[in-house]
Design a protein around this motif. Structure first.
Motif, short mmCIF file in Angstrom:
data_model
loop_
_atom_site.label_atom_id
_atom_site.label_comp_id
_atom_site.label_asym_id
_atom_site.label_seq_id
_atom_site.Cartn_x
_atom_site.Cartn_y
_atom_site.Cartn_z
N GLY A 1 0.78 -1.23 0.00
CA GLY A 1 0.00 0.00 0.00
C GLY A 1 0.81 1.28 0.00
N PHE A 2 2.07 1.22 -0.47
CA PHE A 2 2.95 2.39 -0.47
C PHE A 2 2.83 3.25 -1.73
N VAL A 3 2.18 2.71 -2.76
CA VAL A 3 2.09 3.42 -4.03
C VAL A 3 0.68 3.37 -4.57
N ASP A 4 0.36 4.37 -5.38
CA ASP A 4 -0.86 4.34 -6.18
C ASP A 4 -0.44 3.95 -7.58
N VAL A 5 -1.29 3.22 -8.26
CA VAL A 5 -0.96 2.71 -9.60
C VAL A 5 -2.01 3.19 -10.58
N GLU A 6 -1.52 3.69 -11.71
CA GLU A 6 -2.41 4.12 -12.78
C GLU A 6 -1.97 3.41 -14.06
N LYS A 7 -2.93 2.84 -14.76
CA LYS A 7 -2.60 2.22 -16.04
C LYS A 7 -2.70 3.28 -17.12
N VAL A 8 -1.59 3.46 -17.84
CA VAL A 8 -1.49 4.50 -18.86
C VAL A 8 -1.28 3.82 -20.21
N PRO A 9 -2.06 4.21 -21.22
CA PRO A 9 -1.88 3.59 -22.54
C PRO A 9 -0.44 3.72 -23.04
N SER A 10 0.02 2.68 -23.71
CA SER A 10 1.37 2.67 -24.27
C SER A 10 1.27 2.68 -25.78
N GLU A 11 2.22 3.35 -26.42
CA GLU A 11 2.23 3.38 -27.89
C GLU A 11 2.45 1.99 -28.47
N LYS A 12 3.22 1.18 -27.73
CA LYS A 12 3.44 -0.20 -28.17
C LYS A 12 3.16 -1.14 -27.01
N GLY A 13 2.31 -2.09 -27.24
CA GLY A 13 2.01 -3.08 -26.23
C GLY A 13 0.90 -2.67 -25.28
N PRO A 14 0.79 -3.44 -24.20
CA PRO A 14 -0.29 -3.20 -23.24
C PRO A 14 -0.06 -1.92 -22.44
N PRO A 15 -1.07 -1.46 -21.71
CA PRO A 15 -0.90 -0.25 -20.90
C PRO A 15 0.21 -0.43 -19.87
#
Length: 105
Positions: free
Chosen positions: A55-69
């Motif tokens: 629980g030390f970090v927040d995670v955000e999925k950000v789109p990637s130009e190549k491959g998965p977020p």
């Protein structure tokens, strides 16, 4: 050296994330640029999973130009508290080691 680094790598990564949000490869590249050439990418990813679970970090999925977020990690309040404790412990150990080193001379 490798064993000492393993014990401090979590604090180092949290310190990096205290400066800015980053994804795993960015963190690994920064570490290598700073002279930590022997750190494997897999080691950093495993550490990121652990600090996320703790629980030390927040995670955000950000789109990637190549491959998965990409998972972008940012230090949260709990992580900042843990990092402060890491620095207190580091200062204590560093002071004691310096005293020991000076005693040898």
């Amino acid at each position: 050296m490798t064993e000492m680094l393993k014990g401090t790598l979590e604090g180092i990564v949290l310190a990096i994330l205290s400066m800015r949000a980053a994804y795993g490869y960015e963190i690994t590249a920064w570490l290598r640029d700073q002279g930590f050439a022997d750190i494997a990418e897999g080691t950093v990813y495993a550490l990121l999973v652990r600090i996320e679970q703790r629980g030390f970090v927040d995670v955000e999925k950000v789109p990637s130009e190549k491959g998965p977020p990409r998972k972008v990690y940012s230090l949260n309040a709990e992580g900042r508290e843990y990092l402060e404790e890491f620095w207190r412990t580091w200062s204590f150990l560093s002071d004691r080691l310096s005293q020991l080193n000076q005693g040898d001379k």
